[in-house]
Design a protein around this motif. Structure first.
Motif, PDB file in Angstrom:
ATOM      1  N   THR A  75       7.840 -20.740 -57.776  1.00 16.60           N
ATOM      2  CA  THR A  75       7.328 -19.417 -57.412  1.00 16.60           C
ATOM      3  C   THR A  75       6.898 -19.349 -55.953  1.00 16.60           C
ATOM      4  OG1 THR A  75       5.194 -20.106 -58.267  1.00 16.60           O
ATOM      5  CG2 THR A  75       6.567 -18.802 -59.731  1.00 16.60           C
ATOM      6  N   GLY A  76       7.173 -20.421 -55.194  1.00 18.51           N
ATOM      7  CA  GLY A  76       6.929 -20.364 -53.754  1.00 18.51           C
ATOM      8  C   GLY A  76       5.543 -20.800 -53.333  1.00 18.51           C
ATOM      9  N   ASP A  77       4.726 -21.295 -54.255  1.00 16.96           N
ATOM     10  CA  ASP A  77       3.398 -21.778 -53.877  1.00 16.96           C
ATOM     11  C   ASP A  77       3.482 -23.279 -53.638  1.00 16.96           C
ATOM     12  OD1 ASP A  77       0.827 -22.518 -53.564  1.00 16.96           O
ATOM     13  OD2 ASP A  77       0.163 -21.992 -55.591  1.00 16.96           O
ATOM     14  N   LEU A  78       3.385 -23.672 -52.375  1.00 12.79           N
ATOM     15  CA  LEU A  78       3.594 -25.082 -52.048  1.00 12.79           C
ATOM     16  C   LEU A  78       2.300 -25.876 -51.990  1.00 12.79           C
ATOM     17  CD1 LEU A  78       6.278 -24.468 -49.295  1.00 12.79           C
ATOM     18  CD2 LEU A  78       6.680 -25.445 -51.545  1.00 12.79           C
ATOM     19  N   GLY A  79       1.171 -25.267 -52.342  1.00 13.76           N
ATOM     20  CA  GLY A  79      -0.087 -26.009 -52.344  1.00 13.76           C
ATOM     21  C   GLY A  79      -0.825 -25.885 -51.021  1.00 13.76           C
ATOM     22  N   THR A  80      -1.916 -26.662 -50.890  1.00 14.50           N
ATOM     23  CA  THR A  80      -2.705 -26.604 -49.670  1.00 14.50           C
ATOM     24  C   THR A  80      -2.665 -27.948 -48.952  1.00 14.50           C
ATOM     25  OG1 THR A  80      -4.532 -26.878 -51.184  1.00 14.50           O
ATOM     26  CG2 THR A  80      -4.389 -24.777 -50.027  1.00 14.50           C
ATOM     27  N   SER A  81      -2.640 -27.854 -47.615  1.00 18.25           N
ATOM     28  CA  SER A  81      -2.612 -29.067 -46.811  1.00 18.25           C
ATOM     29  C   SER A  81      -3.980 -29.714 -46.839  1.00 18.25           C
ATOM     30  CB  SER A  81      -2.222 -28.726 -45.387  1.00 18.25           C
ATOM     31  OG  SER A  81      -2.608 -29.749 -44.515  1.00 18.25           O
ATOM     32  N   LYS A  82      -3.976 -31.052 -46.668  1.00 16.07           N
ATOM     33  CA  LYS A  82      -5.222 -31.788 -46.640  1.00 16.07           C
ATOM     34  C   LYS A  82      -5.979 -31.473 -45.346  1.00 16.07           C
ATOM     35  CE  LYS A  82      -6.046 -36.353 -45.003  1.00 16.07           C
ATOM     36  NZ  LYS A  82      -5.355 -37.569 -44.628  1.00 16.07           N
ATOM     37  N   ALA A  83      -5.200 -31.302 -44.257  1.00 20.35           N
ATOM     38  CA  ALA A  83      -5.823 -31.045 -42.970  1.00 20.35           C
ATOM     39  C   ALA A  83      -6.247 -29.587 -42.862  1.00 20.35           C
ATOM     40  CB  ALA A  83      -4.857 -31.390 -41.843  1.00 20.35           C
ATOM     41  N   GLY A  84      -7.530 -29.326 -42.955  1.00 21.44           N
ATOM     42  CA  GLY A  84      -8.045 -27.971 -42.773  1.00 21.44           C
ATOM     43  C   GLY A  84      -7.846 -27.068 -43.975  1.00 21.44           C
ATOM     44  N   GLY A  85      -7.164 -27.560 -44.994  1.00 18.44           N
ATOM     45  CA  GLY A  85      -6.993 -26.779 -46.206  1.00 18.44           C
ATOM     46  C   GLY A  85      -6.159 -25.514 -46.047  1.00 18.44           C
ATOM     47  N   ALA A  86      -5.314 -25.471 -45.012  1.00 20.76           N
ATOM     48  CA  ALA A  86      -4.447 -24.302 -44.848  1.00 20.76           C
ATOM     49  C   ALA A  86      -3.374 -24.313 -45.916  1.00 20.76           C
ATOM     50  CB  ALA A  86      -3.808 -24.342 -43.460  1.00 20.76           C
ATOM     51  N   SER A  87      -2.850 -23.136 -46.257  1.00 21.36           N
ATOM     52  CA  SER A  87      -1.796 -23.119 -47.256  1.00 21.36           C
ATOM     53  C   SER A  87      -0.508 -23.624 -46.613  1.00 21.36           C
ATOM     54  CB  SER A  87      -1.605 -21.715 -47.823  1.00 21.36           C
ATOM     55  OG  SER A  87      -0.463 -21.117 -47.287  1.00 21.36           O
ATOM     56  N   ILE A  88       0.210 -24.489 -47.352  1.00 19.14           N
ATOM     57  CA  ILE A  88       1.374 -25.141 -46.766  1.00 19.14           C
ATOM     58  C   ILE A  88       2.474 -24.131 -46.465  1.00 19.14           C
ATOM     59  CG2 ILE A  88       3.204 -26.815 -47.249  1.00 19.14           C
ATOM     60  CD1 ILE A  88       1.128 -28.512 -48.620  1.00 19.14           C
ATOM     61  N   SER A  89       2.585 -23.106 -47.309  1.00 19.11           N
ATOM     62  CA  SER A  89       3.617 -22.098 -47.066  1.00 19.11           C
ATOM     63  C   SER A  89       3.467 -21.501 -45.679  1.00 19.11           C
ATOM     64  CB  SER A  89       3.524 -20.986 -48.104  1.00 19.11           C
ATOM     65  OG  SER A  89       3.326 -21.542 -49.372  1.00 19.11           O
ATOM     66  N   SER A  90       2.204 -21.234 -45.274  1.00 16.71           N
ATOM     67  CA  SER A  90       2.010 -20.615 -43.968  1.00 16.71           C
ATOM     68  C   SER A  90       2.292 -21.613 -42.857  1.00 16.71           C
ATOM     69  CB  SER A  90       0.594 -20.065 -43.839  1.00 16.71           C
ATOM     70  OG  SER A  90      -0.332 -21.128 -43.815  1.00 16.71           O
ATOM     71  N   LEU A  91       1.966 -22.908 -43.082  1.00 13.63           N
ATOM     72  CA  LEU A  91       2.256 -23.934 -42.076  1.00 13.63           C
ATOM     73  C   LEU A  91       3.754 -24.055 -41.855  1.00 13.63           C
ATOM     74  CD1 LEU A  91      -0.073 -26.964 -42.928  1.00 13.63           C
ATOM     75  CD2 LEU A  91      -0.130 -25.520 -40.908  1.00 13.63           C
ATOM     76  N   ILE A  92       4.478 -23.992 -42.991  1.00 14.51           N
ATOM     77  CA  ILE A  92       5.911 -24.253 -42.930  1.00 14.51           C
ATOM     78  C   ILE A  92       6.697 -23.073 -42.378  1.00 14.51           C
ATOM     79  CG2 ILE A  92       7.916 -24.463 -44.452  1.00 14.51           C
ATOM     80  CD1 ILE A  92       6.435 -26.545 -45.992  1.00 14.51           C
ATOM     81  N   ALA A  93       6.246 -21.863 -42.698  1.00 10.49           N
ATOM     82  CA  ALA A  93       7.046 -20.661 -42.411  1.00 10.49           C
ATOM     83  C   ALA A  93       7.690 -20.677 -41.033  1.00 10.49           C
ATOM     84  CB  ALA A  93       6.189 -19.418 -42.601  1.00 10.49           C
ATOM     85  N   GLY A  94       6.866 -20.767 -39.963  1.00 15.15           N
ATOM     86  CA  GLY A  94       7.409 -20.705 -38.617  1.00 15.15           C
ATOM     87  C   GLY A  94       8.268 -21.911 -38.288  1.00 15.15           C
ATOM     88  N   ARG A  95       7.797 -23.091 -38.737  1.00 19.97           N
ATOM     89  CA  ARG A  95       8.487 -24.333 -38.428  1.00 19.97           C
ATOM     90  C   ARG A  95       9.894 -24.346 -39.019  1.00 19.97           C
ATOM     91  NH1 ARG A  95       5.857 -28.679 -36.484  1.00 19.97           N
ATOM     92  NH2 ARG A  95       3.801 -28.203 -35.696  1.00 19.97           N
ATOM     93  N   LEU A  96      10.014 -23.859 -40.249  1.00 20.89           N
ATOM     94  CA  LEU A  96      11.308 -23.859 -40.921  1.00 20.89           C
ATOM     95  C   LEU A  96      12.301 -23.020 -40.119  1.00 20.89           C
ATOM     96  CD1 LEU A  96      12.921 -24.752 -43.377  1.00 20.89           C
ATOM     97  CD2 LEU A  96      12.166 -22.696 -44.558  1.00 20.89           C
ATOM     98  N   GLY A  97      11.827 -21.865 -39.629  1.00 19.11           N
ATOM     99  CA  GLY A  97      12.686 -20.999 -38.819  1.00 19.11           C
ATOM    100  C   GLY A  97      13.177 -21.730 -37.578  1.00 19.11           C
ATOM    101  N   ASN A  98      12.255 -22.436 -36.882  1.00 23.15           N
ATOM    102  CA  ASN A  98      12.636 -23.171 -35.676  1.00 23.15           C
ATOM    103  C   ASN A  98      13.721 -24.199 -35.967  1.00 23.15           C
ATOM    104  OD1 ASN A  98      10.914 -21.797 -34.058  1.00 23.15           O
ATOM    105  ND2 ASN A  98       9.347 -23.399 -33.971  1.00 23.15           N
ATOM    106  N   THR A  99      13.540 -24.938 -37.094  1.00 23.43           N
ATOM    107  CA  THR A  99      14.513 -25.971 -37.427  1.00 23.43           C
ATOM    108  C   THR A  99      15.874 -25.371 -37.760  1.00 23.43           C
ATOM    109  OG1 THR A  99      12.819 -27.503 -38.172  1.00 23.43           O
ATOM    110  CG2 THR A  99      15.011 -27.859 -39.025  1.00 23.43           C
TER     111      THR A  99
END
Lengths: 316, 301
Positions: A75-99
């Motif tokens: 369902t697209g919920d990738l969990g929360t990162s250990k660092a700062g507790g940000a949601s992983i989906s938001s961390l990944i979103a921009g990076r995935l586009g760059n790659t």
């Protein structure tokens, strides 16, 4: 009949994806032992450990955790990162586009170059051109990606001062700046991927050249150029499409190295940072994305070869 | 003829005649082109350095011998110094043992695991075969670097973990080859006749299957070793493999990259070391497989 084979291959692909999810889950959730211990590290007390375990749901049996994780993943919920507790989906979103952007440019440049060079080498086998191409590509596939990247920096940035050595993307570069920043990672990846593709294209065409109808064409006096461009090429298209998809899959490992060496803000760089800090949820999410992409590209390669080969359309 | 009439000399004579039976084809000698010979020389030189490198190196790998980082090469420091002022030449000699040593051990491990499981799967067949093969296919369907990253995230990084991890990851491709070879050999007539004689499974595996699978597996060893060297040094380059201060070619490239813009070649030399080793092995493999029909290398990759 052919559709049945393609469907069968897709079903196998889905099966592989499922096994991959199990492998990644085992690797990042079960093998490391106590994730709560890793997250808290030195500062762990029995109370905080128990609290974090409950919060992470680590006190539940592993198969419950697995299906929970799989359900969230789908369902697209990738969990929360250990660092700062940000949601992983938001961390990944921009990076995935760059790659994807990087991989897209590399594919657009390397595919025409490789097919052309592979064709040329196959057209004149045994000549100096062919020997140079064969030797150069064999050498290039024998060295690590960072070897090529290091030499590109040495030649293009240090000796010739043509390009900056590092790709920082702030998001508001002009077109020219963006192109200069991207040039080094793109050139490196194009070399890495093309070397393999050229070899496989050459082998694919030479393979077709061994068939009886080509011998027939040679015997009736068709010039070699025409044989390759009119007779061999169309029959080699299937293998070549297969080669292209396979090599785009190999891009996955190239991207990991190249993004790190040029500090390119892509998904692979995010994953390496995650491995270094042992941010297991983040590694888990990135690994799933990379592995799934790889499996899907291999699947496309296989389907391409089924579709392009009339003999494969009829199962024996 | 009555058995008791056979004398000792008769038996010897019969055995002598056995020797001349034409069933064993003459041993093929591997001929190398001049490129192949040069490559073999390079590989041999590196293997010697693996054995004696640390004792002939002018400095210890962790010796901060130079006064400054990124010194250019001169009489004392042949290839200059690295970012901490250590002698690059000595560190390359030490690093040979780390990089090539770890890769050799991993590849040997991969062969041990892969051949054992591959032949076991082929001989046992049935469910054993299906289960091992399916798990193997699943691992094979993932990029090796991803498997490496997941394993390091899970276990952290140390030399024993690197060796075990690379051995397990690359055992999957050895498994596939060993199983295919064993399946081919098992249906040959000489295995059938050994079975008919009543030889046990162990005898058949060690006397019939292994000797016949040895040559193709040996050619593949070179290719596999190159993959393992690339894998290990890539992880080290990412800072996830061999940890400093141990000298390792992959991590040496990374550590000294910062010197590249200032004209220091400290990161270039270890990269050249890796390249010379892996390219040389691939040239030998290419030569050997061209000699044996060229089909081998294509099948194996």
């Amino acid at each position: 009949m052919m559709m049945k084979m393609v469907l069968r291959r897709i079903l196998i692909g889905i099966g592989t994806l499922w096994v991959v999810s199990v492998l990644v889950f085992i690797g990042t959730s079960i093998l490391p032992g106590d994730v709560a211990q890793i997250i808290l590290g030195q500062s762990a007390t029995p109370e905080t450990l128990a609290a974090l375990r409950a919060e992470l749901g680590m006190d539940r049996p592993w198969f419950v955790r697995y299906f929970d994780w799989l359900g969230n993943l789908v369902t697209g919920d990738l969990g929360t990162s250990k660092a700062g507790g940000a949601s992983i989906s938001s961390l990944i979103a921009g990076r995935l586009g760059n790659t994807m952007f990087l991989a897209g440019i590399v594919a657009a440049i390397s595919i025409p170059i490789s097919v052309a060079l592979g064709l040329l080498a196959a057209m004149y086998p045994g000549t100096w051109l062919d020997r140079i191409v064969t030797f150069a590509t064999l050498s290039l596939i024998s060295v690590p990606e960072f070897f090529i990247a290091t030499f590109m920096v040495l030649i293009l940035a240090v000796q010739l001062h043509w390009l900056p050595a590092i790709a920082y993307l702030s998001g508001n570069e002009s077109g020219w700046q963006l192109a200069r920043a991207l040039a080094m990672p793109v050139i490196t990846l194009v070399i890495v991927v093309s070397a393999q593709m050229i070899r496989m294209t050459r082998a694919g065409i030479l393979n077709v050249m061994n068939s009886p109808y080509i011998e027939m064409a040679i015997l009736k006096g068709v010039p070699r150029r025409r044989i390759i461009l009119r007779h061999a090429l169309f029959n080699a298209i299937g293998p070549i499409v297969n080669v292209i998809a396979l090599n785009l899959a190999y891009l996955v490992s190239g991207v990991v190295i190249v993004e790190t060496i040029f500090a390119y803000p892509g998904l692979a760089k995010l994953m390496i940072d995650g491995v270094q800090t042992r941010d297991l949820p983040l590694v888990q999410a990135c690994a799933i994305i990379f592995c799934a992409t790889y499996v899907v590209l291999i699947l496309i390669a296989d389907i391409a070869s089924i579709l392009s080969n009339p003999r494969l359309r009829q199962p024996k | 003829m009555n058995e008791s009439n056979i004398k000792g000399e008769d038996i010897v004579e019969r055995l002598d005649r056995f020797d001349e039976l034409p069933d064993a084809p003459p041993r093929k000698r591997i001929k190398l082109s001049w490129v192949g010979k040069l490559a073999a020389l390079v590989v041999a030189a590196w293997l010697v350095i693996v054995a004696i490198g640390p004792s002939i190196a002018p400095f210890h790998q962790m010796d901060f011998a130079g006064d400054d980082g990124f010194l250019p090469g001169d009489g004392e420091f042949l290839l200059g110094t690295d970012y901490l002022g250590r002698d690059t030449f000595s560190r390359i000699l030490w690093g040979a043992r780390t990089t090539i040593g770890i890769s050799l051990l991993s590849t040997l491990g991969a062969y041990l695991i892969g051949i054992t499981l591959g032949i076991a799967a082929a001989v046992r067949g049935g469910w054993t075969d299906t289960i091992i093969s399916r798990i193997n296919d699943a691992i094979l369907s993932l990029p090796t670097i991803m498997l490496g990253l997941i394993a390091i995230a899970a276990f952290g990084s140390s030399i024993p973990i690197l060796i075990i991890m690379a051995a397990v990851i690359y055992a999957t491709s050895v498994f596939r080859i060993a199983r295919a070879l064993a399946l081919d050999i098992m249906v040959q007539d000489f295995v059938e006749s050994a079975r008919a004689r009543g030889e046990g499974t162990w005898w058949i595996v060690t006397r019939e299957i292994l000797p016949n699978a040895a040559m193709p597996l040996a050619t593949d060893f070179g290719l596999r070793l190159v993959f393992v060297v690339l894998f290990i040094s890539s992880l080290s380059f990412l800072g996830l493999g061999v940890q400093p201060p141990t000298a390792d070619w992959g991590s040496m490239v990374r550590e000294n990259l910062q010197g590249l813009p200032y004209g220091s070649y400290a990161s270039i030399w270890p990269a050249v070391a890796i390249g010379s080793f892996t390219i040389a092995i691939n040239l030998i493999v290419d030569d050997v497989s061209a000699e044996s029909g060229g089909s081998l290398a294509r099948k194996m990759v």
